[in-house]
Design a protein around this motif. Structure first.
Motif: not given
Length: 255
Positions: A148-154
């Motif tokens: 989720l953190q990776a998706l949020a960064r995008l």
């Protein structure tokens, strides 16, 4: 700091140091827009909202647009009456007036301030009023799961990205089913609800920086301004145009 926390006039872009306090505090922007960042996520505080940060939460503040920030600390006995997590409340007319009174000129410089008993009564009125208000959907929870953190960064980097959850999942190496489950279990909302919240947060920052409604709508991923206006009004409670007018001329910023 004054006993109440007081009034702080910040230029756009000003950011506080990361800190935590032994008492919880309420933050209100009489003008401008504040972002309150905690370990749980980010709260955006326009001029019709009040943010609550409980004691012990690491946090920092950032001003978007020239901001008249008011801070009021609560005693532990009053803090027990409000949520034990960061929250945003609608600021009623009564709440605004009490916040301004508690942080106004009677509480600093050479002017006579409120007595301790008067302050205690005002604080109780303020907390009672907030307890009657519903929590507002302007708190964007911060994901903890790596995927989720990776998706949020995008999406933080490009709020206008209209990729589907499946497309984003392919980019970060996670299935749609897994991501949907994580959004529900960890953040308590769907992916599309979370992305809308993120976009509204971003739009508040852009509006505070002086961008107009049309430019803001496209920058945040809406296909047309009317769809943006509808989503903004649903979450913030007023149209982007009225919000900009209120932010720039609250009628109370100098108190």
């Amino acid at each position: 700091m004054w006993p109440s926390g007081g009034r702080h006039l910040w230029p756009s872009g000003e950011t506080s140091k990361t800190q935590s306090h032994t008492r919880g505090h309420l933050v209100y922007a009489a003008s401008g827009v504040l972002a309150v960042h905690t370990e749980r996520g980010t709260s955006i505080v326009p001029a019709n909202r009040v943010a609550w940060t409980p004691a012990g939460f690491t946090h920092h503040h950032r001003a978007h647009g020239d901001t008249d920030m008011r801070i009021v600390f609560l005693t532990p006995s009053l803090a027990r009456l409000v949520p034990d997590h960061p929250a945003v409340f609608l600021a009623s007319g009564l709440a605004r007036e009490v916040l301004l009174a508690l942080t106004g000129p009677r509480n600093h410089d050479d002017a006579p301030g409120y007595s301790r008993s008067a302050r205690a009564r005002l604080l109780r009125v303020l907390v009672d009023d907030l307890c009657e208000a519903d929590e507002q959907p302007l708190h964007l929870p911060e994901p903890q799961d790596d995927r989720l953190q990776a998706l949020a960064r995008l999406l933080h980097e490009n709020p206008a990205d209209n990729a589907t959850l499946a497309e984003l999942g392919a980019t970060i190496g996670a299935s749609t089913r897994t991501l949907s489950r994580l959004f529900r279990s960890e953040l308590g909302m769907t992916f599309y609800e979370w992305r809308t919240q993120l976009r509204i947060h971003h739009s508040l920052v852009l509006l505070a920086d002086g961008h107009d409604t049309i430019r803001t709508a496209y920058a945040c991923g809406w296909a047309n301004p009317s769809s943006f206006i509808a989503a903004f009004t649903d979450i913030v409670g007023t149209t982007p145009g009225r919000h900009r007018a209120m932010r720039g001329n609250t009628g109370i910023g100098g108190r």
